[in-house]
Design an enzyme around this catalytic site. Structure first.
Site, PDB file in Angstrom:
ATOM      1  N   ASP A 133       0.832  -1.202   0.000  1.00  0.00           N
ATOM      2  CA  ASP A 133       0.000   0.000   0.000  1.00  0.00           C
ATOM      3  C   ASP A 133       0.870   1.257   0.000  1.00  0.00           C
ATOM      4  O   ASP A 133       1.899   1.286  -0.682  1.00  0.00           O
ATOM      5  CB  ASP A 133      -0.957  -0.031   1.192  1.00  0.00           C
ATOM      6  CG  ASP A 133      -2.252   0.681   0.891  1.00  0.00           C
ATOM      7  OD1 ASP A 133      -2.351   1.887   1.214  1.00  0.00           O
ATOM      8  OD2 ASP A 133      -3.168   0.069   0.319  1.00  0.00           O
ATOM      9  N   HIS A 170      -3.116   5.969   4.106  1.00  0.00           N
ATOM     10  CA  HIS A 170      -3.975   4.816   3.825  1.00  0.00           C
ATOM     11  C   HIS A 170      -3.363   3.522   4.373  1.00  0.00           C
ATOM     12  O   HIS A 170      -4.019   2.743   5.068  1.00  0.00           O
ATOM     13  CB  HIS A 170      -4.183   4.723   2.310  1.00  0.00           C
ATOM     14  CG  HIS A 170      -5.222   3.762   1.868  1.00  0.00           C
ATOM     15  ND1 HIS A 170      -4.944   2.439   1.582  1.00  0.00           N
ATOM     16  CD2 HIS A 170      -6.551   3.912   1.634  1.00  0.00           C
ATOM     17  CE1 HIS A 170      -6.054   1.833   1.198  1.00  0.00           C
ATOM     18  NE2 HIS A 170      -7.043   2.699   1.215  1.00  0.00           N
ATOM     19  N   SER A 203     -11.041  -1.064   1.720  1.00  0.00           N
ATOM     20  CA  SER A 203      -9.604  -1.136   2.016  1.00  0.00           C
ATOM     21  C   SER A 203      -9.350  -1.559   3.450  1.00  0.00           C
ATOM     22  O   SER A 203      -8.337  -2.196   3.751  1.00  0.00           O
ATOM     23  CB  SER A 203      -8.951   0.240   1.813  1.00  0.00           C
ATOM     24  OG  SER A 203      -8.827   0.570   0.473  1.00  0.00           O
TER      25      SER A 203
END
Length: 513
Positions: A203, A270, A471
């Site tokens: 990620d 994220h 996610s």
């Protein structure tokens, strides 16, 4: 909080009534331009006569994925180059973009216009090559080894779906988005263990310092919660072929949107948020963080493939006894794309990389996407593809609201394996993130040397945030899986068959709860 499984085995079911642009993420022109991206809209593109119309996707318009067998064979490469030159374009470079030595899957040639004869567009080029194709010119077995490179999007909440940003026209379907909060409960203690189970998260990376976890490089052999891989990131940077900032370091921050407003980048933090969820639910694991996603949420297909093969290389080397290799037990992916194939069957090499990990006994847990669509989102939808015997599962994960109903933004369909909470979650966020948004009201405190103010919407110095998206359902599902594996006591496995059996047994226990 629990894992909710589909009441059927994942499968692909054609939907002839589906909108051809269903499942295609909405991206701004500036974001597309930053990565050389283009939206393939079926009604606006050329297609080969006699071929079915494509369905929507997002791709890099001046790049192609080409199998290495084409590049390495001089006769085959010359045939491809000649055919492309006849369209008014050429391959500007045949330099390798292999991120890992010996990866052996593809190259990424750069397309360039020859004078003013042609606009550079990978899709249009492929259609022209198929139109003029005959056995004397460009055999189909060569064409089958030349494909689009997709832009993959991370599955955090979309505007109006829990991202803290109102959708066009006002209104808000989720009251909680990416906003700063404070964590009341302390992080659970980590036990001292020998061999820890390891979860790879591909990620945006993690900050070098955060109060919730410690970070070290793979070469340091430290028992930190997060392990990064500087050597891998250097390879990413060396082979970067994009105008965007290369991913040559495990972390980049703080990052803001490339405008004069100074807002925190849409996907900044994220990977940190994903990592924090594992820290809360599975404190005894170790996270292997590989940075393959830009802070605007986009990833390049070939770099994701390279990272997957890199993980597989590490697993194979560790099982051969290489003490420098980094063995991995579970892989978590939050990015994906919808394929242009009208039957939703991708033909790219990312499936080979997923299958390689699965064959090694490493389960892959992937987010199902946030487009409120039933269109298969890859690589998550590989969960619906037949798996060889003795292969570990591929698990696609949709998002639930805290009340256990499916989140409005979540994709769902017969290809989704299970669902986990993905809306209104609290997790770690980079402390250095601070944007230009200001509190609605601010005044000097009458009694303390500080201000009185309303909630600052983008000052994340607390190190925690609320966020939503499939996610974040994916690492929760991975946490449940890895905890079930740990319960078996089988932290060490000798081969792929043992590893796969361990994963399936853990999945069976989760389904029975």
């Amino acid at each position: 909080m629990r894992l909710v499984f589909a009441d059927h085995e994942p499968h692909l079911k054609p939907n002839p009534r589906r909108d051809h642009m269903s499942g295609v993420p909405e991206l701004s022109y500036s974001t597309l331009d930053r990565h050389g991206g283009r939206v393939l809209a079926p009604g606006q593109v050329v297609r080969t006569a006699g071929q079915s119309a494509p369905v929507g996707t997002i791709y890099r318009y001046d790049r192609l994925l080409v199998d290495e067998s084409v590049i390495h064979d001089s006769d085959t490469r010359e045939k491809l180059e000649s055919a492309i030159q006849n369209t008014g374009m050429w391959l500007e470079s045949q330099s390798a973009s292999s991120i890992v030595a010996g990866q052996g899957s593809f190259r990424v040639p750069v397309l360039s216009s020859h004078g003013d004869q042609a606009a550079v567009d990978a899709w249009a080029l492929l259609q022209r090559l198929r139109t003029v194709n005959d056995e004397a010119n460009l055999p189909s077995e060569i064409l089958d080894k030349v494909r689009l490179e997709h832009l993959m999007i991370c599955s955090k909440g979309t505007p109006g779906a829990g991202n803290g940003e109102p959708p066009p026209g006002g209104g808000h379907s989720y009251s909680l988005g990416r906003i700063p909060v404070d964590m009341v409960n302390p992080m659970p203690d980590r036990k001292s263990l020998g061999r820890r189970l390891r979860v790879a998260i591909l990620d945006t990376g993690v900050p070098t310092k955060h109060p919730a976890f410690d970070v070290s490089d793979r070469t340091e052999h430290e028992d930190t919660f997060v392990v990064v891989d500087h050597a891998f990131q250097v390879k990413i940077g060396e082979h970067s072929d994009s105008p965007a900032i290369p991913l040559d370091d495990p972390w980049e921050g703080p990052v803001h949107e490339p405008t004069l407003i100074g807002e925190v980048a849409s996907h900044y933090g994220h990977g940190t948020f994903m990592t924090g969820l594992l820290r809360q639910i599975s404190p005894d694991v170790q996270v292997y963080s590989l940075r393959v996603v830009h802070n605007d949420g986009l990833a390049y297909e070939h770099e994701v493939i390279g990272a997957l093969h890199h993980v597989a290389d590490q697993v194979e080397a560790a099982r051969r006894g290489d003490e420098e290799a980094y063995n991995v037990d579970v892989v978590v992916l939050a990015m994906g794309y919808v394929d242009e194939s009208p039957d939703d069957q991708p033909g790219g090499w990312i499936g080979d990389a997923i299958n390689r990990l699965s064959a090694l006994g490493v389960p892959v847990v992937a987010a199902a996407g946030n487009q409120s669509s039933d269109r298969p989102f890859y690589p998550a939808a590989f969960a619906a593809h037949p798996q060889p015997e003795n292969a570990a599962p591929v698990i696609s994960v949709g998002a639930l609201n805290p009340n256990q109903h499916v989140a409005m933004f979540s994709n769902e369909g017969p290809w989704v394996s299970c669902y986990a909470t993905g809306a209104g979650l609290v997790s770690t966020y980079p402390c250095e993130a601070k944007g230009s948004r200001m509190p609605d009201r601010r005044a000097k405190s009458a009694f303390l040397d500080r201000h009185r103010e309303s909630h600052d919407p983008d000052d994340f110095s607390s190190g925690f945030a609320v966020w939503s998206g499939t996610s974040f359902a994916a690492p929760l599902a991975a946490a449940f899986l890895v905890n079930a594996i740990a319960e078996s006591g089988m932290t060490e496995v000798d081969d792929a068959i043992q590893a796969s059996a361990r994963a399936h047994e853990a999945l069976k226990r989760l389904k029975s709860r």
